[in-house]
Design a protein around this motif. Structure first.
Motif, short mmCIF file in Angstrom:
data_model
loop_
_atom_site.label_atom_id
_atom_site.label_comp_id
_atom_site.label_asym_id
_atom_site.label_seq_id
_atom_site.Cartn_x
_atom_site.Cartn_y
_atom_site.Cartn_z
N VAL A 22 22.15 -8.00 37.90
CA VAL A 22 21.39 -9.16 37.39
C VAL A 22 21.50 -9.25 35.87
O VAL A 22 21.73 -8.25 35.19
CB VAL A 22 19.88 -9.06 37.74
N SER A 23 21.32 -10.46 35.36
CA SER A 23 21.26 -10.57 33.90
C SER A 23 19.85 -10.23 33.44
O SER A 23 18.87 -10.56 34.12
CB SER A 23 21.69 -11.96 33.40
N HIS A 24 19.77 -9.56 32.31
CA HIS A 24 18.47 -9.22 31.74
C HIS A 24 17.81 -10.49 31.23
O HIS A 24 16.65 -10.79 31.54
CB HIS A 24 18.69 -8.21 30.60
N VAL A 25 18.57 -11.26 30.46
CA VAL A 25 18.10 -12.55 29.94
C VAL A 25 19.11 -13.60 30.38
O VAL A 25 20.32 -13.41 30.21
CB VAL A 25 18.02 -12.52 28.41
N SER A 26 18.63 -14.70 30.96
CA SER A 26 19.56 -15.73 31.42
C SER A 26 20.07 -16.53 30.24
O SER A 26 19.32 -16.85 29.32
CB SER A 26 18.88 -16.66 32.43
N ILE A 38 20.79 -7.45 24.63
CA ILE A 38 21.08 -6.43 23.61
C ILE A 38 21.11 -7.02 22.20
O ILE A 38 20.57 -6.41 21.27
CB ILE A 38 22.41 -5.70 23.95
N PRO A 39 21.65 -8.22 21.99
CA PRO A 39 21.66 -8.76 20.62
C PRO A 39 20.28 -9.18 20.10
O PRO A 39 20.10 -9.35 18.91
CB PRO A 39 22.55 -10.01 20.73
N HIS A 40 19.30 -9.36 21.02
CA HIS A 40 18.05 -10.01 20.62
C HIS A 40 16.79 -9.16 20.81
O HIS A 40 15.75 -9.48 20.22
CB HIS A 40 17.88 -11.31 21.42
N LEU A 41 16.85 -8.14 21.66
CA LEU A 41 15.65 -7.36 21.99
C LEU A 41 15.94 -5.88 21.78
O LEU A 41 17.09 -5.44 21.87
CB LEU A 41 15.25 -7.57 23.46
N LYS A 42 14.89 -5.12 21.53
CA LYS A 42 15.07 -3.66 21.44
C LYS A 42 15.15 -3.12 22.87
O LYS A 42 14.19 -3.20 23.63
CB LYS A 42 13.86 -3.07 20.69
N LEU A 62 25.03 -0.90 32.14
CA LEU A 62 24.60 -2.05 31.33
C LEU A 62 25.83 -2.53 30.55
O LEU A 62 26.61 -1.70 30.06
CB LEU A 62 23.48 -1.62 30.37
N VAL A 63 25.99 -3.83 30.45
CA VAL A 63 27.18 -4.37 29.76
C VAL A 63 26.75 -5.35 28.67
O VAL A 63 25.71 -5.99 28.78
CB VAL A 63 28.12 -5.10 30.75
N PHE A 64 27.56 -5.44 27.62
CA PHE A 64 27.35 -6.49 26.62
C PHE A 64 28.61 -6.74 25.80
O PHE A 64 29.58 -5.99 25.89
CB PHE A 64 26.14 -6.19 25.72
N SER A 65 28.55 -7.82 25.00
CA SER A 65 29.70 -8.25 24.18
C SER A 65 29.36 -8.16 22.70
O SER A 65 28.28 -8.59 22.30
CB SER A 65 30.03 -9.73 24.46
N GLY A 66 30.30 -7.68 21.90
CA GLY A 66 30.09 -7.58 20.45
C GLY A 66 29.92 -8.93 19.77
O GLY A 66 29.13 -9.07 18.83
N HIS A 67 30.68 -9.93 20.23
CA HIS A 67 30.69 -11.20 19.49
C HIS A 67 29.38 -11.97 19.57
O HIS A 67 29.17 -12.93 18.83
CB HIS A 67 31.86 -12.09 19.96
N LYS A 68 28.48 -11.56 20.47
CA LYS A 68 27.17 -12.21 20.53
C LYS A 68 26.15 -11.47 19.68
O LYS A 68 24.96 -11.76 19.70
CB LYS A 68 26.68 -12.27 21.99
N MET A 69 26.61 -10.46 18.93
CA MET A 69 25.71 -9.69 18.07
C MET A 69 26.39 -9.35 16.75
O MET A 69 26.38 -8.22 16.30
CB MET A 69 25.22 -8.42 18.78
#
Ligand code: PMP
Length: 407
Positions: free
Chosen positions: A166-170, A201-205, A216-223
């Motif tokens: 699931v996405s943490h934040v939509s 990850i870019p917006h919340l602790k 857990l996955v994320f992208s650098g370019h959004k942060m």
């Protein structure tokens, strides 16, 4: 209020007589001059192929690469840096999981539980795995505000569930999903949980040691970092269950004519020459965010959200999505303007140098479940200002008139 824009030259530059009010941060963020300079500095002074050479530049590139792995692990609270795998982006991280975990673990009769709000990158790879293994996809549906329903979480995760992703934040409505509850429920049935943190990850602790997902996955370019660098976090025990994804140089221990043994974790998941320049950008981006403090990032975006909702709520020509409860919303606002196609809204706003997004936001199943095809979306980062929002409000008031409708 702190002026963060001073570090973002693109946001200070005049284009056709005004600066850009950049409100498309859920798609990608701008880079501060510290990140841009660090990339230049790396290429100017230290560029080398990591992990392979005995010479100064290769050793330097390796040091930078591995120090960043440690920095990323600390940033998200992983227990060791070997739990961090560098990828191209969140999409590649999810594909890696689908192939290296899903393909090996699933069989007919198993279920993969997805959030209906998932981004396509967290749907399509699972459809491929479903076709190959016979495992069934099941969706946790949302309420009218785009929040995943409690009763759906309760009923859809059960003894047949093997993977929950699931996405943490939509990315459509900016809803923070109850991932704690989802993880707890999945654990009751020993299902593996994957959290798409591209919009969290870019917006919340986030502290994975407390949240306790398996992946857990994320992208650098959004942060603040470059495009082309992403992260897959995985619990070490889970990574041990996985076969490599891509095969070739750097991920091997020994290659014989017909058989190969693989490198240790995490290297066995990082085939080929890696994006050190992207890793450098991520390292400096994390420094930048740590300097501000993630709590401050979150608070600033919340203020911008509340201000925007208060300015939009009385506008009769606006249909707002996502509800009024800002306790589970981040700085993303989706809306439609009566009688006007979202693409027209975005095009008209561009004439005022206001960058917004329109379309299905790579979430067609969710949009369909809500009964529409597309929305307009604005999304903030900490560098946005109340003035950006004022400019946006002023411009949307002109949209209907622009097209000949009564305003
Ligand atoms: N998940 C979510 C929630 C996203 O918003 C995005 C990007 N819009 C992705 C995954 C995919 O990210 P990328 O394109 O960087 O792989």
């Amino acid at each position: 209020m702190i002026n963060y824009k001073k570090d973002f030259e693109v946001l200070q530059k005049e284009v056709n007589g005004s600066t850009i009010a950049y409100l498309d941060n859920a798609a990608t963020t701008q880079k501060p001059k510290q990140v841009i300079e660090a990339i230049r500095n790396y290429n100017k002074n230290y560029n080398g192929s990591p992990h392979r050479g005995a010479h100064y530049l290769s050793i330097k590139a390796t040091e930078i690469y591995e120090e960043t792995r440690k920095k990323v692990s600390e940033f998200i609270g992983a227990s060791k840096s070997e739990e961090i795998i560098f990828t191209k982006n969140a999409t590649e991280s999810l594909n890696l999981l689908a192939y290296s975990y899903g393909l090996n673990q699933l069989k007919e009769g198993d279920e993969i539980v997805l959030g209906i709000t998932n981004h396509h990158s967290n749907i399509v790879p699972w459809q491929m795995i479903s076709e190959k293994t016979g495992a069934k996809i099941v969706y946790i549906m949302s309420d009218k505000n785009g929040q995943l329903k409690k009763e759906e979480i309760e009923s859809k995760i059960n003894k047949k569930t093997k993977i929950v992703s699931v996405s943490h934040v939509s990315n459509t409505f900016g809803i923070i999903h109850p991932v704690e509850e989802i993880i707890k429920k999945a654990k009751e049935f020993s299902a593996t949980v994957i959290i798409d943190g591209a919009q969290s990850i870019p917006h919340l602790k986030i502290d994975v040691s407390k949240l306790d997902p398996d992946f857990l996955v994320f992208s650098g370019h959004k942060m603040l970092a470059s495009m082309g660098i992403g992260v897959l976090y995985g619990k070490f025990e889970k990574l041990k269950e996985m076969s490599p994804f891509l095969f070739g140089g750097d991920m091997i221990e020994y290659v014989d004519l017909y058989k190969t043994t693989y490198e240790e974790i995490p290297y066995r998941f990082e085939a080929g020459t890696q994006n050190v320049e992207g890793v450098v950008s991520l390292s400096v981006a994390i420094d930048y965010l740590n300097n501000i403090g993630m709590e401050n990032v979150e608070n600033k975006e919340k203020e911008l959200l509340k201000y925007t909702l208060s300015r939009l709520k009385d506008k009769h020509f606006i249909e707002l999505h996502g509800g009024n409860d800002t306790s589970y919303r981040t700085g993303i606002v989706s809306f439609n303007i009566k009688d006007v196609h979202p693409h027209d809204v975005a095009t008209i706003l561009d004439e005022y140098n206001i960058a917004i997004r329109s379309g299905h936001h790579c979430a067609q199943p969710f949009m369909k479940s809500m009964g529409f095809n597309s929305t307009c979306r604005i999304s903030f980062y900490f560098y946005n200002t109340f003035e950006d929002i004022d400019r946006f409000i002023e411009a949307i008031e002109k949209v209907r008139g622009y097209l000949g409708y009564e305003s």
